[in-house]
Design an enzyme around this catalytic site. Sequence first.
Site, PDB file in Angstrom:
ATOM      1  N   TYR A   3      -9.179  35.708  49.022  1.00 55.56           N
ATOM      2  CA  TYR A   3      -9.101  36.329  50.346  1.00 55.56           C
ATOM      3  C   TYR A   3     -10.486  36.680  50.883  1.00 55.56           C
ATOM      4  O   TYR A   3     -10.701  36.664  52.085  1.00 55.56           O
ATOM      5  CB  TYR A   3      -8.205  37.575  50.317  1.00 55.56           C
ATOM      6  CG  TYR A   3      -6.763  37.251  50.021  1.00 55.56           C
ATOM      7  CD1 TYR A   3      -6.069  36.322  50.782  1.00 55.56           C
ATOM      8  CD2 TYR A   3      -6.092  37.860  48.977  1.00 55.56           C
ATOM      9  CE1 TYR A   3      -4.753  36.008  50.514  1.00 55.56           C
ATOM     10  CE2 TYR A   3      -4.766  37.554  48.696  1.00 55.56           C
ATOM     11  CZ  TYR A   3      -4.102  36.628  49.463  1.00 55.56           C
ATOM     12  OH  TYR A   3      -2.803  36.319  49.187  1.00 55.56           O
ATOM     13  N   ARG A  21       3.216  28.799  38.351  1.00 57.66           N
ATOM     14  CA  ARG A  21       4.618  28.578  38.754  1.00 57.66           C
ATOM     15  C   ARG A  21       5.275  27.510  37.894  1.00 57.66           C
ATOM     16  O   ARG A  21       6.454  27.607  37.540  1.00 57.66           O
ATOM     17  CB  ARG A  21       4.669  28.216  40.229  1.00 57.66           C
ATOM     18  CG  ARG A  21       4.331  29.398  41.106  1.00 57.66           C
ATOM     19  CD  ARG A  21       4.368  29.082  42.590  1.00 57.66           C
ATOM     20  NE  ARG A  21       4.053  30.273  43.334  1.00 57.66           N
ATOM     21  CZ  ARG A  21       2.928  30.481  43.991  1.00 57.66           C
ATOM     22  NH1 ARG A  21       1.993  29.542  44.026  1.00 57.66           N
ATOM     23  NH2 ARG A  21       2.715  31.601  44.640  1.00 57.66           N
ATOM     24  N   GLU A  44      10.394  33.628  42.393  1.00 56.54           N
ATOM     25  CA  GLU A  44       9.822  34.166  43.632  1.00 56.54           C
ATOM     26  C   GLU A  44       9.306  33.043  44.522  1.00 56.54           C
ATOM     27  O   GLU A  44       9.502  33.045  45.722  1.00 56.54           O
ATOM     28  CB  GLU A  44       8.692  35.137  43.311  1.00 56.54           C
ATOM     29  CG  GLU A  44       8.063  35.727  44.543  1.00 56.54           C
ATOM     30  CD  GLU A  44       6.894  36.637  44.229  1.00 56.54           C
ATOM     31  OE1 GLU A  44       6.330  37.186  45.186  1.00 56.54           O
ATOM     32  OE2 GLU A  44       6.548  36.801  43.054  1.00 56.54           O
ATOM     33  N   ARG A  45       8.586  32.112  43.930  1.00 65.24           N
ATOM     34  CA  ARG A  45       8.089  30.940  44.651  1.00 65.24           C
ATOM     35  C   ARG A  45       8.189  29.757  43.708  1.00 65.24           C
ATOM     36  O   ARG A  45       8.375  29.930  42.517  1.00 65.24           O
ATOM     37  CB  ARG A  45       6.642  31.139  45.094  1.00 65.24           C
ATOM     38  CG  ARG A  45       6.518  32.186  46.170  1.00 65.24           C
ATOM     39  CD  ARG A  45       5.143  32.190  46.807  1.00 65.24           C
ATOM     40  NE  ARG A  45       5.092  33.192  47.845  1.00 65.24           N
ATOM     41  CZ  ARG A  45       4.746  34.458  47.628  1.00 65.24           C
ATOM     42  NH1 ARG A  45       4.426  34.863  46.427  1.00 65.24           N
ATOM     43  NH2 ARG A  45       4.711  35.308  48.629  1.00 65.24           N
ATOM     44  N   ASP A  50       4.291  26.123  46.792  1.00 68.61           N
ATOM     45  CA  ASP A  50       2.854  26.146  46.554  1.00 68.61           C
ATOM     46  C   ASP A  50       2.175  25.028  47.344  1.00 68.61           C
ATOM     47  O   ASP A  50       1.160  25.250  47.987  1.00 68.61           O
ATOM     48  CB  ASP A  50       2.575  25.977  45.053  1.00 68.61           C
ATOM     49  CG  ASP A  50       1.136  26.263  44.711  1.00 68.61           C
ATOM     50  OD1 ASP A  50       0.801  27.449  44.589  1.00 68.61           O
ATOM     51  OD2 ASP A  50       0.347  25.307  44.592  1.00 68.61           O
ATOM     52  N   ARG A 109       3.220  48.387  50.080  1.00 68.18           N
ATOM     53  CA  ARG A 109       3.101  48.026  48.668  1.00 68.18           C
ATOM     54  C   ARG A 109       1.712  48.373  48.135  1.00 68.18           C
ATOM     55  O   ARG A 109       1.556  48.732  46.984  1.00 68.18           O
ATOM     56  CB  ARG A 109       3.393  46.526  48.528  1.00 68.18           C
ATOM     57  CG  ARG A 109       3.531  46.038  47.143  1.00 68.18           C
ATOM     58  CD  ARG A 109       4.125  44.647  47.099  1.00 68.18           C
ATOM     59  NE  ARG A 109       3.291  43.673  47.785  1.00 68.18           N
ATOM     60  CZ  ARG A 109       3.743  42.562  48.340  1.00 68.18           C
ATOM     61  NH1 ARG A 109       5.026  42.295  48.324  1.00 68.18           N
ATOM     62  NH2 ARG A 109       2.935  41.718  48.924  1.00 68.18           N
ATOM     63  N   GLU A 114      -4.446  42.528  47.817  1.00 63.16           N
ATOM     64  CA  GLU A 114      -3.884  42.089  49.101  1.00 63.16           C
ATOM     65  C   GLU A 114      -4.445  42.866  50.289  1.00 63.16           C
ATOM     66  O   GLU A 114      -4.026  42.650  51.419  1.00 63.16           O
ATOM     67  CB  GLU A 114      -2.354  42.238  49.074  1.00 63.16           C
ATOM     68  CG  GLU A 114      -1.674  41.352  48.057  1.00 63.16           C
ATOM     69  CD  GLU A 114      -0.177  41.602  47.944  1.00 63.16           C
ATOM     70  OE1 GLU A 114       0.520  40.697  47.478  1.00 63.16           O
ATOM     71  OE2 GLU A 114       0.294  42.706  48.308  1.00 63.16           O
ATOM     72  N   ASP A 158      15.385  46.882  57.501  1.00 63.47           N
ATOM     73  CA  ASP A 158      15.196  47.610  56.253  1.00 63.47           C
ATOM     74  C   ASP A 158      16.483  47.562  55.446  1.00 63.47           C
ATOM     75  O   ASP A 158      17.498  48.125  55.829  1.00 63.47           O
ATOM     76  CB  ASP A 158      14.808  49.062  56.540  1.00 63.47           C
ATOM     77  CG  ASP A 158      14.624  49.858  55.265  1.00 63.47           C
ATOM     78  OD1 ASP A 158      14.322  49.257  54.213  1.00 63.47           O
ATOM     79  OD2 ASP A 158      14.782  51.095  55.321  1.00 63.47           O
ATOM     80  N   PHE A 159      16.447  46.859  54.330  1.00 66.26           N
ATOM     81  CA  PHE A 159      17.615  46.775  53.467  1.00 66.26           C
ATOM     82  C   PHE A 159      17.401  47.552  52.165  1.00 66.26           C
ATOM     83  O   PHE A 159      18.321  47.736  51.386  1.00 66.26           O
ATOM     84  CB  PHE A 159      17.964  45.320  53.148  1.00 66.26           C
ATOM     85  CG  PHE A 159      16.879  44.579  52.422  1.00 66.26           C
ATOM     86  CD1 PHE A 159      16.835  44.552  51.043  1.00 66.26           C
ATOM     87  CD2 PHE A 159      15.895  43.894  53.123  1.00 66.26           C
ATOM     88  CE1 PHE A 159      15.837  43.877  50.377  1.00 66.26           C
ATOM     89  CE2 PHE A 159      14.896  43.213  52.468  1.00 66.26           C
ATOM     90  CZ  PHE A 159      14.855  43.214  51.083  1.00 66.26           C
TER      91      PHE A 159
END
Length: 192
Positions: A3, A21, A44-45, A50, A109, A114, A158-159
């Site tokens: 990043y 992965r 997740e992925r 990718d 989070r 990040e 929002d769940f």
Amino acid sequence: MMYKEPTRWSYTFQTFSCLSRLKAMLEPPSQRPSTPPHPVQVFERSIYSDRYVFAKNLFEVGHLQPLEWAIYQDWHSFILQHLGSRAALHGFLYLRATPQRCLERLRRRARNEEGGIQLGYLEQLHTQHEQWLLDRTTQVHFEEVKQAPVLVLDVDKDFENNVAMQDVLMAQVEAFTTGLGAKALPSHPDPC
């Protein structure tokens, strides 16, 4: 590092991500901690997101050089062709939320690595997911991926604290994965 200096580290990061992965996908389910036996495996992925979302996006915005992108695609195709059915997946779960909502959740989070992610990057990833999974305009090189069904789950609201919404989402996932299991095929769905 990716990043902070994307042009320098994108190829390294994407290579590592894809390898991670792939290892997770090939690990026998019985070796994963506290994993009950089930005909459907959820990740997740995937090795496909990718390539068709993250690496593709980095190339399109100029962080992967044309030679790096060509090499990445070449070894990605080579590995998956040689793995055959061991790398197969049979469905995708697309957790669809606006980039703004994703940014809110990312900030909440508060993962250190990040911290530099901006809304523009999330908008790019959202577009890549839409083109690949919904519009089907991304050039995909694997027939089983082209044919794989996609369950779109609207997770913009929002769940987290809404049990009724959680129940609805889980019922959708259960119906989808049961349909995949009825075909007697393990699946590796891929949320965004």
